[in-house]
Design a protein around this motif. Structure first.
Motif, mmCIF file in Angstrom:
data_model
loop_
_atom_site.group_PDB
_atom_site.id
_atom_site.type_symbol
_atom_site.label_atom_id
_atom_site.label_comp_id
_atom_site.label_asym_id
_atom_site.label_seq_id
_atom_site.Cartn_x
_atom_site.Cartn_y
_atom_site.Cartn_z
ATOM 1 N N ASN A 108 42.589 58.772 31.370
ATOM 2 C CA ASN A 108 43.321 59.893 30.764
ATOM 3 C C ASN A 108 44.562 59.430 30.005
ATOM 4 O O ASN A 108 45.620 60.051 30.078
ATOM 5 N N GLY A 109 44.421 58.310 29.302
ATOM 6 C CA GLY A 109 45.505 57.811 28.471
ATOM 7 C C GLY A 109 46.599 57.045 29.192
ATOM 8 O O GLY A 109 47.552 56.605 28.563
ATOM 9 N N SER A 110 46.488 56.899 30.505
ATOM 10 C CA SER A 110 47.502 56.181 31.273
ATOM 11 C C SER A 110 46.924 54.935 31.917
ATOM 12 O O SER A 110 45.794 54.961 32.426
ATOM 13 N N VAL A 111 47.705 53.870 31.924
ATOM 14 C CA VAL A 111 47.294 52.651 32.621
ATOM 15 C C VAL A 111 47.534 52.872 34.111
ATOM 16 O O VAL A 111 48.658 53.154 34.535
ATOM 17 N N VAL A 112 46.464 52.754 34.888
ATOM 18 C CA VAL A 112 46.528 53.005 36.324
ATOM 19 C C VAL A 112 46.396 51.733 37.149
ATOM 20 O O VAL A 112 46.417 51.767 38.367
ATOM 21 N N GLY A 113 46.238 50.600 36.464
ATOM 22 C CA GLY A 113 46.095 49.328 37.139
ATOM 23 C C GLY A 113 45.442 48.329 36.214
ATOM 24 O O GLY A 113 45.385 48.545 34.992
ATOM 25 N N ALA A 114 44.943 47.247 36.800
ATOM 26 C CA ALA A 114 44.306 46.211 35.996
ATOM 27 C C ALA A 114 43.304 45.435 36.835
ATOM 28 O O ALA A 114 43.411 45.378 38.065
ATOM 29 N N VAL A 115 42.332 44.846 36.129
ATOM 30 C CA VAL A 115 41.347 43.954 36.738
ATOM 31 C C VAL A 115 41.443 42.633 35.999
ATOM 32 O O VAL A 115 41.542 42.610 34.770
ATOM 33 N N ALA A 116 41.421 41.542 36.752
ATOM 34 C CA ALA A 116 41.520 40.221 36.139
ATOM 35 C C ALA A 116 40.564 39.244 36.796
ATOM 36 O O ALA A 116 40.251 39.367 37.984
ATOM 37 N N VAL A 117 40.129 38.280 36.002
ATOM 38 C CA VAL A 117 39.249 37.218 36.486
ATOM 39 C C VAL A 117 39.782 35.894 35.961
ATOM 40 O O VAL A 117 40.243 35.808 34.825
ATOM 41 N N SER A 118 39.696 34.862 36.789
ATOM 42 C CA SER A 118 40.097 33.518 36.383
ATOM 43 C C SER A 118 39.157 32.502 37.009
ATOM 44 O O SER A 118 38.708 32.684 38.135
ATOM 45 N N GLY A 119 38.892 31.447 36.243
ATOM 46 C CA GLY A 119 38.069 30.352 36.752
ATOM 47 C C GLY A 119 36.938 29.980 35.829
ATOM 48 O O GLY A 119 36.259 28.973 36.037
ATOM 49 N N LEU A 120 36.718 30.780 34.803
ATOM 50 C CA LEU A 120 35.654 30.538 33.838
ATOM 51 C C LEU A 120 36.291 30.287 32.477
ATOM 52 O O LEU A 120 37.510 30.138 32.379
ATOM 53 N N SER A 121 35.488 30.284 31.427
ATOM 54 C CA SER A 121 36.076 30.240 30.089
ATOM 55 C C SER A 121 36.795 31.559 29.840
ATOM 56 O O SER A 121 36.541 32.555 30.525
ATOM 57 N N GLU A 122 37.687 31.579 28.867
ATOM 58 C CA GLU A 122 38.422 32.808 28.568
ATOM 59 C C GLU A 122 37.470 33.958 28.250
ATOM 60 O O GLU A 122 37.630 35.067 28.778
ATOM 61 N N ALA A 123 36.469 33.705 27.440
ATOM 62 C CA ALA A 123 35.513 34.759 27.072
ATOM 63 C C ALA A 123 34.757 35.267 28.292
ATOM 64 O O ALA A 123 34.561 36.486 28.450
ATOM 65 N N GLU A 124 34.365 34.369 29.176
ATOM 66 C CA GLU A 124 33.632 34.784 30.380
ATOM 67 C C GLU A 124 34.543 35.538 31.346
ATOM 68 O O GLU A 124 34.111 36.521 31.966
ATOM 69 N N ASP A 125 35.791 35.088 31.478
ATOM 70 C CA ASP A 125 36.742 35.827 32.319
ATOM 71 C C ASP A 125 36.859 37.273 31.845
ATOM 72 O O ASP A 125 36.841 38.209 32.648
ATOM 73 N N ILE A 126 36.964 37.460 30.535
ATOM 74 C CA ILE A 126 37.083 38.799 29.959
ATOM 75 C C ILE A 126 35.820 39.614 30.236
ATOM 76 O O ILE A 126 35.903 40.784 30.647
#
Length: 139
Positions: A108-126
């Motif tokens: 609804n137009g508001s940032v309510v949190g975030a999801v992140a991944v690390s350990g792969l290539s940048e494209a794969e993390d995304i």
């Protein structure tokens, strides 16, 4: 009075499970982090064999994406662009990070949190982080 919508543990578990399922499908190992609207950690999963430094990187990606209300890759691109460059070290906190893989969750137009991944290539993390975001948005 300001009311803040934020992810909770139920949504975090959905994101973790979706990202974990995607990593398992791909046969890859990584760290998955989910933060609330302030960027503070709700959930973290380091799959067996995932790089240890990725714990801090994933946590910082989630923190940055939630705090800045934009994907971490966008922050990194801006800081590396010769015409708009800035030293991310002066951004105000050492947790800011500009590697891709941290995605804000917008409802609804508001940032309510975030999801992140690390350990792969940048494209794969995304890509894997997007699976987590999609699971939250699916309800």
């Amino acid at each position: 009075m300001v009311q803040l919508e934020s992810l909770g543990h139920v949504e975090a578990q959905k994101a973790i499970q979706a990202a974990q399922d995607e990593l398992t499908r791909r046969g890859q190992k990584a760290v998955i982090a989910v933060s609330d609207a302030h960027g503070e950690l709700i959930a973290l999963l380091r799959l067996d064999g995932a790089p240890l430094p990725s714990v801090v990187v994933a946590t910082n990606k989630a923190w940055t994406a939630a705090r800045e209300r934009k994907p971490t890759r966008q922050i990194g691109e801006t800081s590396r662009n010769p015409s708009t460059a800035f030293d991310i070290a002066y951004f105000g906190d050492s947790r800011y990070i500009g590697w891709g893989g941290g995605l804000p969750v917008v409802i609804n137009g508001s940032v309510v949190g975030a999801v992140a991944v690390s350990g792969l290539s940048e494209a794969e993390d995304i890509e894997v982080a997007q699976k987590g975001v999609d699971a939250i948005l699916a309800g």
